[in-house]
Design a protein around this motif. Structure first.
Motif, PDB file in Angstrom:
ATOM      1  N   GLN A 122       0.747  -1.090   0.061  1.00  0.00           N
ATOM      2  CA  GLN A 122      -0.036  -0.150  -0.048  1.00  0.00           C
ATOM      3  C   GLN A 122       1.099   1.103  -0.048  1.00  0.00           C
ATOM      4  O   GLN A 122       0.608   2.322  -0.836  1.00  0.00           O
ATOM      5  N   MET A 123       2.049   1.374   0.698  1.00  0.00           N
ATOM      6  CA  MET A 123       2.919   2.461   0.699  1.00  0.00           C
ATOM      7  C   MET A 123       3.534   2.605  -0.624  1.00  0.00           C
ATOM      8  O   MET A 123       3.740   3.708  -0.970  1.00  0.00           O
ATOM      9  N   GLU A 124       3.595   1.675  -1.396  1.00  0.00           N
ATOM     10  CA  GLU A 124       4.258   1.620  -2.828  1.00  0.00           C
ATOM     11  C   GLU A 124       3.124   2.469  -3.489  1.00  0.00           C
ATOM     12  O   GLU A 124       3.406   3.060  -4.546  1.00  0.00           O
ATOM     13  N   GLU A 125       2.053   1.888  -3.412  1.00  0.00           N
ATOM     14  CA  GLU A 125       0.940   2.530  -4.259  1.00  0.00           C
ATOM     15  C   GLU A 125       0.626   3.800  -3.725  1.00  0.00           C
ATOM     16  O   GLU A 125       0.506   4.745  -4.958  1.00  0.00           O
ATOM     17  N   GLN A 126       0.924   4.408  -2.761  1.00  0.00           N
ATOM     18  CA  GLN A 126       0.539   5.722  -2.404  1.00  0.00           C
ATOM     19  C   GLN A 126       1.652   6.537  -3.107  1.00  0.00           C
ATOM     20  O   GLN A 126       1.282   7.938  -3.314  1.00  0.00           O
ATOM     21  N   LEU A 127       2.893   5.865  -3.334  1.00  0.00           N
ATOM     22  CA  LEU A 127       3.708   6.924  -3.869  1.00  0.00           C
ATOM     23  C   LEU A 127       4.091   6.443  -5.477  1.00  0.00           C
ATOM     24  O   LEU A 127       5.047   6.534  -6.091  1.00  0.00           O
ATOM     25  N   SER A 128       2.738   6.084  -6.082  1.00  0.00           N
ATOM     26  CA  SER A 128       2.904   5.687  -7.530  1.00  0.00           C
ATOM     27  C   SER A 128       2.059   6.667  -8.324  1.00  0.00           C
ATOM     28  O   SER A 128       1.942   6.617  -9.403  1.00  0.00           O
ATOM     29  N   GLY A 129       1.610   7.889  -7.767  1.00  0.00           N
ATOM     30  CA  GLY A 129       0.787   8.822  -8.464  1.00  0.00           C
ATOM     31  C   GLY A 129       1.740   9.865  -9.177  1.00  0.00           C
ATOM     32  O   GLY A 129       2.865   9.773  -9.238  1.00  0.00           O
ATOM     33  N   ALA A 130       1.160  10.631  -9.648  1.00  0.00           N
ATOM     34  CA  ALA A 130       1.503  11.717 -10.685  1.00  0.00           C
ATOM     35  C   ALA A 130       2.411  12.639  -9.696  1.00  0.00           C
ATOM     36  O   ALA A 130       3.482  13.116 -10.329  1.00  0.00           O
ATOM     37  N   CYS A 131       1.893  13.016  -8.498  1.00  0.00           N
ATOM     38  CA  CYS A 131       2.575  13.804  -7.677  1.00  0.00           C
ATOM     39  C   CYS A 131       4.027  13.403  -7.424  1.00  0.00           C
ATOM     40  O   CYS A 131       5.290  13.923  -7.337  1.00  0.00           O
ATOM     41  N   THR A 132       4.174  11.890  -7.076  1.00  0.00           N
ATOM     42  CA  THR A 132       5.376  11.301  -6.814  1.00  0.00           C
ATOM     43  C   THR A 132       6.276  11.732  -7.950  1.00  0.00           C
ATOM     44  O   THR A 132       7.581  11.742  -7.822  1.00  0.00           O
ATOM     45  N   VAL A 133       5.637  11.259  -9.095  1.00  0.00           N
ATOM     46  CA  VAL A 133       6.475  11.273 -10.370  1.00  0.00           C
ATOM     47  C   VAL A 133       7.359  12.707 -10.577  1.00  0.00           C
ATOM     48  O   VAL A 133       8.275  13.037 -10.785  1.00  0.00           O
ATOM     49  N   GLU A 134       6.380  13.784 -10.213  1.00  0.00           N
ATOM     50  CA  GLU A 134       6.859  15.030 -10.402  1.00  0.00           C
ATOM     51  C   GLU A 134       7.849  15.406  -9.271  1.00  0.00           C
ATOM     52  O   GLU A 134       8.885  16.020  -9.505  1.00  0.00           O
ATOM     53  N   ILE A 135       7.732  15.095  -8.130  1.00  0.00           N
ATOM     54  CA  ILE A 135       8.768  15.540  -7.027  1.00  0.00           C
ATOM     55  C   ILE A 135       9.927  14.568  -7.313  1.00  0.00           C
ATOM     56  O   ILE A 135      11.102  15.323  -7.158  1.00  0.00           O
ATOM     57  N   ALA A 136       9.904  13.540  -7.855  1.00  0.00           N
ATOM     58  CA  ALA A 136      11.119  12.854  -8.271  1.00  0.00           C
ATOM     59  C   ALA A 136      12.044  13.377  -9.254  1.00  0.00           C
ATOM     60  O   ALA A 136      12.989  13.584  -9.104  1.00  0.00           O
TER      61      ALA A 136
END
Length: 586
Positions: free
Chosen positions: A109-123
């Protein structure tokens, strides 16, 4: 007042950030600008952080993360950052330490929470911040051009003090849409310096790229306001694809010209105060140096295209209506990026099913008045009902609910951070989806057509919250029973048909392909693709549009090669409403 876009070393700042919605031409204009500056003898670096980047296609050579010299353009280097790869590394940095300490379901679940567009953008921001603030690296170049700038939402989060506190680690509400940024506290100085450089008008220009159409100009206005609020005040507006002349004897050409002029005359008031430039509508794809050089200079250029005619025959929307209508009930989801025509297609499908005698409910996130206008004159209203969901109202209600729960444990600063976190696109999608789920739950023994559906990431996040919220709380809160029932239905091909809508252009097709991959992760297989607004399916004889039609064909064929049923819709000269929508089924 607008003027041609002809950037020179004397007129642009050292750092240029190109931003805009998908398909407006960010990459092509950024590449053309880079080539133009390099031809002046300047040292230029172009960096793409766009997940749909096609730098390698534009320059006709392989470009990866390592600095690559562009062949035949002395002084021009390129870097193609992979945001997805950067996001994977970001996720592992956050999740890795917990793999042996928490149950697998929680880690998943933690991984899925970090799979959205926002995470891609901050990366991606982490990657270009490293370039932007590295003086040894930046001193080598006169200009650094970034294809795709960060959103105001990301920058506001990075500016909030609580982004660097440990409250996220201590809070029972878990991570934000960007993940626990406290885990990246060692990069506080890096990010602060990057944001400072972005806000320096002597160093940085934000170039808002748009098309001469209503939706793209509205998006440019929204981005301009949002980014100005966080300090990026040095802004230019670049309107790409303006048809400067048209064939008065060609209905398609004349209508396109008139639509563009109307959109330009009625552009949002905020954009009037921004220095504005235009680039012409060109019939050729912007790949290769000859095309890039001709683009900014508005020189004549004819693309050598191997296509002479479309080699495959594809059906209209009527094929979808007939196939879906063979059922007694079901859910139809039209999905795709903004501006591809989802609302029109959803309305056409709803009318077609209603004409077959089915009871149909159509719902959308567009204002109700707009949907009512689209359906004006349709003679099937007795078994076709419509509703509209106001995203703003849904987000406000959802945010209020989450903040009320969080207020029991968080201090004022923590609540401010959470409030900003809840302004992300992920939050809007979840809030709207909950409203959609309620509508679908009310419908029985009928068809429900949903215009603008949630991504696979949102579905997986809701599914994880539904299954595991007792083990790890998430700021999304409790999942309503309507959502619980709907998720299995969406995964059933017998009950649900997902229709991906795109345009016959590079970026929309690439983005739609990523959307399909996103859905597959959520165990949802698309039933159809629809390629909308195809000049190649019209009878236009206009020289510019005829050549454009040729360049569309490889994208239509690429979609067809996915082995998923595909329908094609011609570019329409008339604004379609009511029974006029039926032309799309022919």
């Amino acid at each position: 007042m607008t003027k041609p876009f002809q950037p020179t070393a004397e007129t642009v700042t050292p750092f240029l950030f190109f931003t805009g919605k998908g398909g407006v031409g960010k990459t092509s204009t950024a590449c053309a600008t880079a080539v133009s500056l390099a031809e002046e003898g300047k040292r230029v670096l172009i960096v793409s952080t766009d997940p749909a980047s096609n730098l390698q296609d534009v320059f006709n050579q392989e470009i990866r993360y390592e600095t690559t010299k562009i062949t035949d353009v002395p002084g021009l280097d390129a870097i193609n950052l992979d945001p997805e790869e950067a996001a994977a590394a970001y996720r592992e940095k956050i999740v890795g330490p917990f793999r042996t300490k928490l149950p697998d379901v929680v880690v998943n679940q933690m991984e899925e929470q970090l799979s959205g567009a926002c995470t891609v953008e901050i990366a991606a921001f982490d990657e270009f911040a490293s370039i932007l603030t590295n003086k040894e690296r930046t001193s080598v170049y006169d200009h650094i051009i970034f294809d795709t700038a960060p959103t105001g939402h990301t920058l506001r989060l990075l500016q909030l003090p609580h982004a660097w506190s440990d409250f996220l680690e201590d809070s029972t509400h878990g991570a934000s849409c960007l993940g626990p940024l406290s885990g990246l506290a060692e990069k506080k100085e890096l990010y602060t310096n990057a944001v400072t450089a972005l806000a320096n008008s002597n160093q940085t220009t934000l170039i808002l790229v748009s098309r001469p159409d209503e939706s793209a100009l509205n998006e440019a206005s929204r981005a301009a306001i949002e980014l100005k609020e966080v300090g990026l005040t040095n802004q230019w507006l670049l309107i790409n694809g303006v048809l400067s002349q048209h064939d008065e004897n060609d209905t398609i050409s004349t209508t396109l010209y008139e639509r563009q002029q109307q959109a330009l005359n009625l552009k949002p008031e905020h954009l009037e105060s921004i220095e504005t430039f235009i680039l012409p509508y060109v019939p050729y794809e912007l790949t290769g140096l000859k095309a890039l050089k001709a683009f900014l200079k508005n020189d004549a250029y004819v693309q050598e295209d191997k296509h002479t005619e479309l080699t495959i025959q594809l059906p209209s929307l009527n094929a979808i209506i007939e196939k879906v209508g063979s059922k007694e009930k079901g859910v139809l989801l039209t999905m795709g990026k903004g501006g591809v025509g989802k609302t029109t297609i959803a309305a056409t499908l709803a009318i077609g099913l209603a004409e077959q005698g089915h009871s149909v409910h159509l719902t959308t996130t567009d204002p109700a008045a707009h949907l009512s206008y689209v359906l004006t004159g349709a003679n099937v209203r007795e078994n076709l009902t419509i509703s509209s969901i106001d995203p703003k109202r849904e987000v406000e209600a959802y945010t209020e609910e989450v903040l009320a729960k969080a207020g029991e444990t968080l201090d004022e600063g923590g609540l401010a951070y959470l409030k900003e976190d809840l302004s992300s696109p992920c939050t809007e999608e979840i809030a709207v989806f909950r409203a959609f789920a309620s509508i679908v739950e009310r419908a029985s023994d009928s068809f429900v057509v949903i215009d603008t559906a949630p991504t696979g990431h949102t579905l997986l996040l809701l599914d994880a919250a539904q299954s595991y919220h007792k083990e790890i709380e998430r700021s999304t809160g409790e999942v309503p029973e309507s959502v619980t029932k709907l998720l299995p239905r969406l995964r059933s091909k017998e009950e649900t048909d997902v229709i991906i809508v795109t345009l016959p252009e590079a970026t929309p097709v690439h983005e739609a392909s990523r959307l399909q991959a996103d859905l597959v992760r959520a165990n949802i297989e698309p039933s159809w693709w629809v390629v909308n607004q195809c000049f190649s399916a019209t009878t236009t004889t206009d020289p510019i549009l005829s050549q454009r039609a040729l360049s569309e064909q490889k994208w239509i064929e690429q979609v067809a090669e996915k082995n998923i049923p595909t329908a094609v819709i011609p570019w329409q000269p008339n604004l379609l409403t009511g029974d006029g929508l039926k032309v799309l089924t022919k």
